[in-house]
Scaffold this motif. Structure first.
Motif, PDB file in Angstrom:
ATOM      1  N   PHE A 177       0.888  -1.290   0.021  1.00 26.05           N
ATOM      2  CA  PHE A 177      -0.021  -0.027  -0.018  1.00 26.05           C
ATOM      3  C   PHE A 177       0.712   1.187   0.161  1.00 26.05           C
ATOM      4  O   PHE A 177       1.915   1.129   0.484  1.00 26.05           O
ATOM      5  N   GLN A 178       0.264   2.362  -0.430  1.00 28.30           N
ATOM      6  CA  GLN A 178       0.964   3.503  -0.360  1.00 28.30           C
ATOM      7  C   GLN A 178       0.543   4.530   0.369  1.00 28.30           C
ATOM      8  O   GLN A 178      -0.722   4.685   0.824  1.00 28.30           O
ATOM      9  N   VAL A 179       1.457   5.523   0.786  1.00 23.66           N
ATOM     10  CA  VAL A 179       1.025   6.267   1.900  1.00 23.66           C
ATOM     11  C   VAL A 179       1.611   7.990   1.449  1.00 23.66           C
ATOM     12  O   VAL A 179       3.059   8.033   1.080  1.00 23.66           O
ATOM     13  N   LYS A 180       0.998   8.835   1.723  1.00 19.57           N
ATOM     14  CA  LYS A 180       1.549  10.202   1.419  1.00 19.57           C
ATOM     15  C   LYS A 180       1.087  11.139   2.680  1.00 19.57           C
ATOM     16  O   LYS A 180       0.251  10.858   3.153  1.00 19.57           O
ATOM     17  N   VAL A 181       2.217  11.687   3.252  1.00 16.81           N
ATOM     18  CA  VAL A 181       1.810  12.512   4.429  1.00 16.81           C
ATOM     19  C   VAL A 181       2.504  14.008   4.047  1.00 16.81           C
ATOM     20  O   VAL A 181       3.692  14.245   3.448  1.00 16.81           O
ATOM     21  N   SER A 182       1.926  14.979   4.345  1.00 18.19           N
ATOM     22  CA  SER A 182       2.494  16.494   4.144  1.00 18.19           C
ATOM     23  C   SER A 182       2.962  17.181   5.159  1.00 18.19           C
ATOM     24  O   SER A 182       3.767  18.093   4.985  1.00 18.19           O
ATOM     25  N   SER A 183       2.836  16.378   6.526  1.00 17.28           N
ATOM     26  CA  SER A 183       3.625  17.053   7.634  1.00 17.28           C
ATOM     27  C   SER A 183       3.847  15.819   8.485  1.00 17.28           C
ATOM     28  O   SER A 183       3.234  14.697   8.321  1.00 17.28           O
ATOM     29  N   GLN A 184       4.719  16.013   9.491  1.00 12.17           N
ATOM     30  CA  GLN A 184       4.937  14.928  10.397  1.00 12.17           C
ATOM     31  C   GLN A 184       3.705  14.170  10.817  1.00 12.17           C
ATOM     32  O   GLN A 184       3.017  14.911  11.543  1.00 12.17           O
ATOM     33  N   THR A 185       3.689  12.805  10.937  1.00  4.81           N
ATOM     34  CA  THR A 185       2.468  12.173  11.277  1.00  4.81           C
ATOM     35  C   THR A 185       2.929  11.102  12.115  1.00  4.81           C
ATOM     36  O   THR A 185       3.697  10.292  11.928  1.00  4.81           O
ATOM     37  N   SER A 186       2.065  10.903  13.234  1.00  3.89           N
ATOM     38  CA  SER A 186       2.398   9.838  14.045  1.00  3.89           C
ATOM     39  C   SER A 186       1.218   8.678  13.926  1.00  3.89           C
ATOM     40  O   SER A 186       0.046   8.907  13.554  1.00  3.89           O
ATOM     41  N   TYR A 187       1.572   7.553  14.271  1.00  2.00           N
ATOM     42  CA  TYR A 187       0.686   6.366  14.005  1.00  2.00           C
ATOM     43  C   TYR A 187       1.048   5.259  14.926  1.00  2.00           C
ATOM     44  O   TYR A 187       2.174   5.012  15.579  1.00  2.00           O
ATOM     45  N   LEU A 188       0.143   4.442  15.203  1.00  3.64           N
ATOM     46  CA  LEU A 188       0.203   2.995  16.037  1.00  3.64           C
ATOM     47  C   LEU A 188      -0.287   2.058  14.974  1.00  3.64           C
ATOM     48  O   LEU A 188      -1.475   1.922  14.553  1.00  3.64           O
ATOM     49  N   CYS A 189       0.546   1.113  14.744  1.00  2.49           N
ATOM     50  CA  CYS A 189       0.308  -0.166  14.025  1.00  2.49           C
ATOM     51  C   CYS A 189       0.239  -1.415  14.606  1.00  2.49           C
ATOM     52  O   CYS A 189       1.211  -1.863  15.439  1.00  2.49           O
ATOM     53  N   THR A 190      -0.854  -2.089  14.722  1.00  2.71           N
ATOM     54  CA  THR A 190      -0.996  -3.419  15.553  1.00  2.71           C
ATOM     55  C   THR A 190      -1.045  -4.418  14.239  1.00  2.71           C
ATOM     56  O   THR A 190      -1.495  -4.307  13.292  1.00  2.71           O
ATOM     57  N   TYR A 191      -0.406  -5.617  14.778  1.00  2.00           N
ATOM     58  CA  TYR A 191      -0.257  -6.685  13.731  1.00  2.00           C
ATOM     59  C   TYR A 191      -0.990  -7.898  14.312  1.00  2.00           C
ATOM     60  O   TYR A 191      -1.068  -8.243  15.663  1.00  2.00           O
ATOM     61  N   LYS A 192      -1.603  -8.664  13.451  1.00  2.00           N
ATOM     62  CA  LYS A 192      -2.361 -10.026  13.890  1.00  2.00           C
ATOM     63  C   LYS A 192      -1.750 -11.019  12.883  1.00  2.00           C
ATOM     64  O   LYS A 192      -1.486 -10.919  11.845  1.00  2.00           O
TER      65      LYS A 192
END
Length: 93
Positions: A78-93
Motif C-alpha cells: 500500500f502507498q502512503v503520502k503525508v504532508s506533515s510529520q504524522t504519528s501512528y500506531l500499527c498493530t499486527y495480527k
C-alpha cells in the motif's frame, strides 16, 4: 524488549513492542511518499496528523485523520503520502 526501526533514509521511524494482545509499532513519518509491504494483517491508526493512503486494489486515494484507522491484509502493498510529520500506531495480527 523494544526494537528501534528506521525506513526510507530515516524518514519513517518506529519503536516495536509486544503486549499480551500481540505486536505493535508506534512511529512517526516525515513528509513524503512511501510504499509499504505487509507480512501480517495490520491495523494502522493515525494518532496525530493525516495520511493519504492508496489501499491494495484501490483506484482512489483515501484520507485518514487523527483518530481514524485502516486495515491491510497480510502480503499486500500500500502507498502512503503525508504532508506533515504524522504519528501512528500499527498493530499486527
Amino acid at each position: 524488549m523494544i526494537s528501534n526501526n528506521a525506513y526510507f533514509n530515516d524518514n519513517v521511524k518506529s519503536l516495536g513492542y509486544t503486549t499480551t494482545e500481540g505486536n505493535s509499532t508506534l512511529g512517526v513519518m516525515n513528509p513524503g511518499e512511501y510504499e509499504f509491504a505487509t507480512s501480517k494483517h495490520e491495523t494502522m491508526r493515525v494518532i496525530e496528523g493525516q495520511m493519504v493512503v492508496k489501499l491494495p486494489n484501490a483506484t482512489d486515494w483515501a484520507t485518514f485523520n487523527a483518530g481514524e484507522a485502516y486495515e491491510i491484509d497480510a502480503n499486500e502493498k500500500f502507498q502512503v503520502k503525508v504532508s506533515s510529520q504524522t504519528s501512528y500506531l500499527c498493530t499486527y495480527k
